[in-house]
Design a protein around this motif. Structure first.
Motif, PDB file in Angstrom:
ATOM      1  N   ILE A 491      50.585  50.260  54.719  1.00  0.00           N
ATOM      2  CA  ILE A 491      50.446  49.076  55.551  1.00  0.00           C
ATOM      3  C   ILE A 491      48.984  48.943  55.964  1.00  0.00           C
ATOM      4  O   ILE A 491      48.230  49.907  55.949  1.00  0.00           O
ATOM      5  N   THR A 492      48.601  47.717  56.314  1.00  0.00           N
ATOM      6  CA  THR A 492      47.218  47.493  56.712  1.00  0.00           C
ATOM      7  C   THR A 492      47.081  47.735  58.207  1.00  0.00           C
ATOM      8  O   THR A 492      48.072  47.790  58.938  1.00  0.00           O
ATOM      9  N   LEU A 493      45.836  47.854  58.640  1.00  0.00           N
ATOM     10  CA  LEU A 493      45.573  48.027  60.063  1.00  0.00           C
ATOM     11  C   LEU A 493      46.132  46.835  60.830  1.00  0.00           C
ATOM     12  O   LEU A 493      46.723  46.990  61.899  1.00  0.00           O
ATOM     13  N   ASP A 494      45.967  45.626  60.261  1.00  0.00           N
ATOM     14  CA  ASP A 494      46.485  44.426  60.929  1.00  0.00           C
ATOM     15  C   ASP A 494      47.999  44.480  61.066  1.00  0.00           C
ATOM     16  O   ASP A 494      48.553  44.133  62.101  1.00  0.00           O
ATOM     17  N   GLN A 495      48.652  44.907  60.012  1.00  0.00           N
ATOM     18  CA  GLN A 495      50.112  45.000  60.078  1.00  0.00           C
ATOM     19  C   GLN A 495      50.547  46.020  61.126  1.00  0.00           C
ATOM     20  O   GLN A 495      51.507  45.787  61.864  1.00  0.00           O
ATOM     21  N   ALA A 496      49.810  47.118  61.179  1.00  0.00           N
ATOM     22  CA  ALA A 496      50.148  48.153  62.158  1.00  0.00           C
ATOM     23  C   ALA A 496      49.999  47.613  63.569  1.00  0.00           C
ATOM     24  O   ALA A 496      50.851  47.837  64.432  1.00  0.00           O
ATOM     25  N   LYS A 497      48.914  46.872  63.786  1.00  0.00           N
ATOM     26  CA  LYS A 497      48.689  46.323  65.123  1.00  0.00           C
ATOM     27  C   LYS A 497      49.756  45.288  65.472  1.00  0.00           C
ATOM     28  O   LYS A 497      50.258  45.258  66.594  1.00  0.00           O
ATOM     29  N   ALA A 498      50.085  44.431  64.496  1.00  0.00           N
ATOM     30  CA  ALA A 498      51.104  43.412  64.739  1.00  0.00           C
ATOM     31  C   ALA A 498      52.433  44.072  65.099  1.00  0.00           C
ATOM     32  O   ALA A 498      53.152  43.621  65.991  1.00  0.00           O
ATOM     33  N   LYS A 499      52.723  45.155  64.395  1.00  0.00           N
ATOM     34  CA  LYS A 499      53.972  45.869  64.645  1.00  0.00           C
ATOM     35  C   LYS A 499      53.998  46.422  66.066  1.00  0.00           C
ATOM     36  O   LYS A 499      54.999  46.309  66.769  1.00  0.00           O
ATOM     37  N   GLN A 500      52.882  46.999  66.485  1.00  0.00           N
ATOM     38  CA  GLN A 500      52.785  47.538  67.843  1.00  0.00           C
ATOM     39  C   GLN A 500      52.984  46.442  68.892  1.00  0.00           C
ATOM     40  O   GLN A 500      53.689  46.628  69.876  1.00  0.00           O
ATOM     41  N   GLU A 501      52.355  45.294  68.635  1.00  0.00           N
ATOM     42  CA  GLU A 501      52.469  44.167  69.564  1.00  0.00           C
ATOM     43  C   GLU A 501      53.925  43.738  69.707  1.00  0.00           C
ATOM     44  O   GLU A 501      54.431  43.529  70.801  1.00  0.00           O
ATOM     45  N   LEU A 502      54.578  43.602  68.550  1.00  0.00           N
ATOM     46  CA  LEU A 502      55.971  43.172  68.553  1.00  0.00           C
ATOM     47  C   LEU A 502      56.843  44.156  69.310  1.00  0.00           C
ATOM     48  O   LEU A 502      57.729  43.778  70.068  1.00  0.00           O
ATOM     49  N   LEU A 503      56.546  45.406  69.098  1.00  0.00           N
ATOM     50  CA  LEU A 503      57.338  46.436  69.738  1.00  0.00           C
ATOM     51  C   LEU A 503      57.184  46.349  71.252  1.00  0.00           C
ATOM     52  O   LEU A 503      58.155  46.409  71.998  1.00  0.00           O
ATOM     53  N   LYS A 504      55.927  46.180  71.682  1.00  0.00           N
ATOM     54  CA  LYS A 504      55.660  46.053  73.115  1.00  0.00           C
ATOM     55  C   LYS A 504      56.448  44.889  73.693  1.00  0.00           C
ATOM     56  O   LYS A 504      57.070  44.987  74.739  1.00  0.00           O
ATOM     57  N   LYS A 505      56.406  43.738  72.968  1.00  0.00           N
ATOM     58  CA  LYS A 505      57.111  42.549  73.444  1.00  0.00           C
ATOM     59  C   LYS A 505      58.609  42.798  73.482  1.00  0.00           C
ATOM     60  O   LYS A 505      59.291  42.417  74.435  1.00  0.00           O
ATOM     61  N   ALA A 506      59.098  43.425  72.432  1.00  0.00           N
ATOM     62  CA  ALA A 506      60.535  43.673  72.363  1.00  0.00           C
ATOM     63  C   ALA A 506      60.978  44.513  73.552  1.00  0.00           C
ATOM     64  O   ALA A 506      61.983  44.233  74.200  1.00  0.00           O
ATOM     65  N   LEU A 507      60.179  45.534  73.840  1.00  0.00           N
ATOM     66  CA  LEU A 507      60.536  46.426  74.937  1.00  0.00           C
ATOM     67  C   LEU A 507      60.435  45.727  76.284  1.00  0.00           C
ATOM     68  O   LEU A 507      61.168  46.037  77.211  1.00  0.00           O
ATOM     69  N   ALA A 508      59.520  44.754  76.372  1.00  0.00           N
ATOM     70  CA  ALA A 508      59.367  44.022  77.628  1.00  0.00           C
ATOM     71  C   ALA A 508      60.378  42.878  77.719  1.00  0.00           C
ATOM     72  O   ALA A 508      60.388  42.117  78.676  1.00  0.00           O
ATOM     73  N   GLY A 509      61.216  42.731  76.694  1.00  0.00           N
ATOM     74  CA  GLY A 509      62.231  41.678  76.693  1.00  0.00           C
ATOM     75  C   GLY A 509      61.635  40.298  76.519  1.00  0.00           C
ATOM     76  O   GLY A 509      62.188  39.298  76.950  1.00  0.00           O
ATOM     77  N   LYS A 510      60.457  40.219  75.883  1.00  0.00           N
ATOM     78  CA  LYS A 510      59.779  38.934  75.770  1.00  0.00           C
ATOM     79  C   LYS A 510      60.023  38.247  74.434  1.00  0.00           C
ATOM     80  O   LYS A 510      59.309  37.335  74.052  1.00  0.00           O
ATOM     81  N   LEU A 511      61.004  38.706  73.712  1.00  0.00           N
ATOM     82  CA  LEU A 511      61.219  38.095  72.405  1.00  0.00           C
ATOM     83  C   LEU A 511      62.321  37.041  72.444  1.00  0.00           C
ATOM     84  O   LEU A 511      62.752  36.575  71.413  1.00  0.00           O
ATOM     85  N   VAL A 512      62.743  36.665  73.648  1.00  0.00           N
ATOM     86  CA  VAL A 512      63.865  35.736  73.712  1.00  0.00           C
ATOM     87  C   VAL A 512      63.460  34.290  73.446  1.00  0.00           C
ATOM     88  O   VAL A 512      64.196  33.549  72.828  1.00  0.00           O
ATOM     89  N   GLU A 513      62.248  33.890  73.946  1.00  0.00           N
ATOM     90  CA  GLU A 513      61.824  32.522  73.622  1.00  0.00           C
ATOM     91  C   GLU A 513      61.412  32.537  72.156  1.00  0.00           C
ATOM     92  O   GLU A 513      60.696  33.403  71.707  1.00  0.00           O
TER      93      GLU A 513
END
Ligand code: CO
Length: 675
Positions: A491-513
């Motif tokens: 995976i690329t560095l960008d993909q890794a960062k995007a994945k981390q961001e998504l994970l953070k959002k998911a954990l914060a419950g911000k993926l509903v909108e």
């Protein structure tokens, strides 16, 4: 302590008049092997080593550890990388510093003793591909297992470093088996075998500072080859042990660059460099240059691996290791294994049982492969034994150990356990006492025949010979005969960062909108993300992206497509409506091979044989239509590198077989049905 070895200190100005030390401590850097093996499950990719390889080469290390240990296995199994190619590639970037590998003696880079012909060929090919220093160990410290590889190393004109695996019978050095005499005698044996250097291999971080001092002192007084200390940080003692070993006159110390240091890895180089400046043991290393390497590692490399770090605890040390003596990598493996078996609550019981199982199996050191052998057998005992019967499910490797196939144990194996393990054992019920490889038939020619038309050269053949199932699969990927699954691609560095961001959002419950999800495209990559007990499957796709081959990728401002949590979604994710996208990926897409689904096991009448643990099918001993009696082995399942022979729960005829060799299975999957 006598002070004749005291480290001498001269006050000075660091920049202006740092003198060259009389007797500089030599340093081997482990970042590119043991570092990522200990912290990131050996998942480091060659492309992520290249950016620092030249800089590491400039430091002045005695050696760079770049190969061996678990790298050979992990690369071809999980990374779709040719292990031999890594050696050749890194050698082009780091031309000056010798390369060191960890060689498991007759176990090579695998988990059993291989035949002499294969062992010799492996050493020769390793030397030819660019390896310089063969750090050689045997898990039982049985040096009869060195008798084939050492002459081969010498014949290639390479450096033979002999290891003594460090383990204990008491909480500190001393006691019945593993006392000072033991280590002195082992060092004499290694010197007699022609060791160019001798390494105390403390794989679990057990060596206490004053014990390190005693041993190094004793070895320096007894044997001539340089003494090397390899001590994992796990228990938190290693930096202190390094210093005491240096005071005792140790010649070489192992460290990692700081982003790859500490926890179950090794102490970092930077504090040691600073500690020794102005002394007669000054490393001479430029701390500013080391800082530059760290910056590259921190910014460009580590973000891709961070998710693999076990940071569930705040503490970076594990004092439990002083009790159960399990080396770094094994701790996380045990946790993973128990988690997959829904039995993480049994971890304390496993720790408690481990010393007992170890003792019954001959008080052996715990290092690959014996750490896995003892660890997995302990898991099996904790999960499957009851008050009436112990050792209900004995792995094939424990049977081999009881037969003597790994060598001589420090103390005799418990006779009852040994008898039970060898009941019906194919090689015979009477254990051997000779050098194990003497009972092994040559195996390289058979391996060559097996992969005729697939393997192109001897290096390919060796990959297959050591790892028949995953090795063959890798060769098919390598030569385009089988599609490369997404989960082994980089995976690329960008993909890794995007994945981390998504994970953070998911954990914060911000993926509903969420807007309507676009159709999944051919660049969709699926990642498994583990957070504590939760597992997410996250699809990541770069909008308008092209298939990515390298991490040198322009940063794009767009967010990746919305993730589609498909499994074990936590409550915060539950309101996300199901994706309107079609379930099937476009036909042309290089879609990941889906996990093989059990082939309608319910449709066949009979008793299923279910997987007692997650793992990989090594082979079915029976085919559809064969008759089996109760208790007869039907299928061999590999879990955590250990093979488990699964017996038929009832007698009858095999009605269906639901998986193929090499398939991964989950706990509870019906492997076959007997009717
Ligand atoms: Co190590």
């Amino acid at each position: 302590m006598s002070d004749q070895n005291a480290v001498k200190m001269t006050p000075m100005n660091y920049d202006k008049d740092r003198p060259k030390a009389e007797n500089p401590v030599k340093i081997e850097d482990l970042t590119l092997r043991d570092g990522h093996q200990s912290l990131f499950a050996t998942r480091g990719r060659t492309e992520d080593m290249i950016p620092v390889a030249e800089m590491l080469d400039e430091v002045g290390f005695w050696a760079l550890e770049t190969w061996g240990g678990a790298t050979f296995d992990t690369m071809h199994r999980f990374l779709n990388e040719d292990p031999w190619e890594r050696l050749r590639t890194l050698k082009r970037y780091a031309k000056k510093t010798p390369f060191s590998m960890l060689l498991r003696a007759q176990n090579l880079v695998g988990y059993r003793n291989y035949a002499d012909d294969l062992a010799k060929a492996f050493v020769e090919r390793t030397a030819a591909n660019g390896l310089d220093i063969f750090r050689t160990f045997d898990a039982l410290n049985d040096y009869r297992n060195f008798e084939t590889v050492v002459p081969a190393i010498k014949a290639c004109g390479k450096h033979f470093q002999g290891c003594i695996c460090y383990t204990m019978t008491e909480p500190r050095l001393g006691g019945e088996v593993y006392n000072l005499d033991y280590y002195v005698n082992k060092a004499k044996d290694l010197e007699a075998m022609g060791a160019d250097s001798i390494c105390i291999k403390d794989m679990a971080g057990l060596i206490a500072p004053y014990d390190a001092y005693e041993i190094v002192k004793a070895l320096k007084a007894t044997v001539k080859p340089p003494i090397h200390l390899h001590s994992h940080f796990t228990s938190g003692m290693s930096a202190m042990s390094h210093l005491k070993a240096i005071e005792a006159g140790v010649d070489i110390i192992d460290t990692c660059m700081s982003p790859y240091a500490y926890r179950t890895s090794h102490a970092a180089i930077e504090p040691l460099v600073m500690s020794l400046i102005g002394t007669n043991r000054d490393t001479g290393f430029d701390i500013k240059h080391l800082a530059k390497i760290n910056e590259v590692l921190e910014k460009e490399i580590v973000p891709k691996y961070r998710h693999l770090l076990d940071d569930t605890k705040l503490s970076i040390i594990d004092i439990n290791v002083l009790l159960h003596q399990t080396p770094g990598g094994m701790l996380s493996n045990l946790v993973t294994q128990l988690r997959e078996m829904d039995a993480l609550d049994k971890i304390d019981e496993v720790y408690k049982e481990l010393p007992r199982i170890r003792k019954e199996l001959g008080q052996i050191p715990l290092v690959t492969p014996t750490s896995q052998i003892v660890g997995i057998q302990t898991v099996n005992n904790v999960l499957f034994d009851d008050e009436n019967e112990r050792y209900k499910m004995i792995t094939a490797q424990v049977k081999d150990l009881c037969y003597g196939l790994y060598g001589k144990t420090a103390v005799p194996i418990d006779s009852e356990v040994q008898k039970k393990a060898l009941k019906g054992y194919a090689r015979g019920e009477e254990p051997i006492t000779c050098r194990p490889a003497e009972v092994l038939e040559p195996e390289l020619e058979n391996a060559k025949r097996d992969v005729e038309g697939l393997a192109v050269d001897i290096d390919d053949e060796i990959i297959y010979a050591i790892y028949p199932v995953t090795g063959k699969r890798f060769l098919k990927w390598k030569y385009g005969k089988e599609e490369v699954p997404d989960d082994v691609k980089p995976i690329t560095l960008d993909q890794a960062k995007a994945k981390q961001e998504l994970l953070k959002k998911a954990l914060a419950g911000k993926l509903v909108e969420k807007k309507d999800a676009p159709e999944k495209g051919e660049n969709l990559r699926t990642f498994n993300v583990f957070v504590d007990e939760d597992h997410f499957e996250v699809g990541v796709e770069e909008v308008g992206g092209t298939p990515l081959v390298s991490y040198v990728q322009q940063l794009q401002a767009q967010m990746p497509a919305m993730p589609m949590p498909q499994m074990a979604a936590p409550a915060a994710l539950a309101p996300v409506p199901a994706a309107p996208a079609p379930a099937a990926k476009p036909v042309a897409a290089p879609a990941a091979k889906p996990a093989p689904a059990p082939k309608a096991a319910e449709a066949v009448d009979g008793t299923p044989l279910t997987a007692p643990m997650p793992g990989m099918i090594v082979k079915y001993e029976k085919k559809v239509g064969d008759s089996v009696s109760e208790g007869e082995t039907v299928v061999v399942l590999e879990a955590m590198k250990m093979e488990n022979a699964l017996p038929a729960p009832v007698g009858g005829t095999i009605k269906s077989i639901n998986f193929g060799n090499g398939d991964s299975v989950a706990k509870g999957d019906a492997l076959c049905v007997i009717g």
